[in-house]
Design a protein around this motif. Sequence first.
Motif, mmCIF file in Angstrom:
data_model
loop_
_atom_site.group_PDB
_atom_site.id
_atom_site.type_symbol
_atom_site.label_atom_id
_atom_site.label_comp_id
_atom_site.label_asym_id
_atom_site.label_seq_id
_atom_site.Cartn_x
_atom_site.Cartn_y
_atom_site.Cartn_z
ATOM 1 N N GLY A 179 -32.089 -23.843 4.726
ATOM 2 C CA GLY A 179 -33.153 -24.504 4.008
ATOM 3 C C GLY A 179 -34.604 -23.965 4.652
ATOM 4 O O GLY A 179 -35.453 -23.714 3.724
ATOM 5 N N LYS A 180 -34.514 -23.779 5.786
ATOM 6 C CA LYS A 180 -35.806 -23.112 6.381
ATOM 7 C C LYS A 180 -35.985 -21.878 5.921
ATOM 8 O O LYS A 180 -37.218 -21.224 5.664
ATOM 9 N N ASN A 188 -37.775 -21.715 2.614
ATOM 10 C CA ASN A 188 -39.192 -21.882 2.696
ATOM 11 C C ASN A 188 -39.914 -20.654 3.086
ATOM 12 O O ASN A 188 -40.762 -20.512 2.843
ATOM 13 N N ASP A 189 -39.280 -20.165 4.400
ATOM 14 C CA ASP A 189 -39.953 -18.999 5.126
ATOM 15 C C ASP A 189 -40.082 -17.775 3.827
ATOM 16 O O ASP A 189 -41.294 -17.092 3.836
ATOM 17 N N ARG A 227 -40.085 -17.863 0.674
ATOM 18 C CA ARG A 227 -40.962 -18.189 -0.364
ATOM 19 C C ARG A 227 -42.219 -18.128 0.122
ATOM 20 O O ARG A 227 -43.214 -17.392 -0.585
ATOM 21 N N ASN A 228 -42.699 -18.563 1.248
ATOM 22 C CA ASN A 228 -44.171 -18.490 1.970
ATOM 23 C C ASN A 228 -44.306 -17.106 2.017
ATOM 24 O O ASN A 228 -45.519 -16.660 1.824
ATOM 25 N N GLN A 252 -43.967 -14.995 10.339
ATOM 26 C CA GLN A 252 -42.909 -15.342 9.330
ATOM 27 C C GLN A 252 -41.705 -14.358 9.238
ATOM 28 O O GLN A 252 -40.656 -15.148 9.220
ATOM 29 N N ASN A 290 -36.476 -16.777 -6.491
ATOM 30 C CA ASN A 290 -37.757 -17.103 -6.073
ATOM 31 C C ASN A 290 -38.691 -16.006 -5.732
ATOM 32 O O ASN A 290 -39.738 -15.873 -6.085
#
Length: 262
Positions: free
Chosen positions: A64-65, A68-69, A71-72, A162, A256
């Motif tokens: 899950g991290k 998010n990483d 995507r960011n 990141q 994404n």
Amino acid sequence: MILVGVYSYGIAYIELEYLHLTSKSKVSNVGMIHSLLGFVLSLLLVFRTNTAYDRWWEGRKLWGKLVNDTRNFAIKINLILGDDVQTAKQIARLLKFFPHFLAKHLSKESTRLALDEDYSEIEKSLKHHGPSEIVILLTHKLNHLKKEGKISDIQMVYLDTQLSGFLDVCGGCERIKNTPIPYSYSSFVKKFIILYVLALPIAYVINIGLFMVPLTVFVYYVLMSLELIAEEIEDPFNNDENDIPMEAIAQNIERNVHQILG
């Protein structure tokens, strides 16, 4: 389960029909000891299943991290590069492949993913640790953009942070993968369950009668099922039915990145 049922019926026949034991026989005292062992066994099974589920859940949080990483990272690259579509697509190309290479790296059986021709081309160039080498390629690309003046020093710092997050996810997954629950512990729990179930009809058949046969089978089914569930989920990266759906998550990351960077 069939063997346990046959065994229970054999114990019932010997105690009730052959030895003619009653509830006043000394063998009835075995039930007290058996109850104490049941309490100990329940604690062991709770610890066993909780430990296995914690490993599964930690692996799911790491993936899950990664969602998010990535995507960011894609959003930041999109804002920084602006109209430089060609460079954005090159970075997106590598970014899309990272979760697939990580999934392949963690799987016991490496399966070739038919993504596109670019995947095979990149895979041939990665000789050792695929996820790390993807990050190396991304780092080289960012350093090149920094030298060209397209990325500032401050922007380089948080983009590098990141990228480090990608390898943090990889390292966390490898820690779970390469540190299995000790075999001696899982083996001990199985032996304990079998001994507990074998003693069950001996202790209670003189009080319950033949009903003890299906009851013993049911108790064995419940206890051994808990152990097998724990064994199934303790290694969440085997691509089994109950494991973390790494490829589904990787494809979600790919979508994404495509939506953000093209």
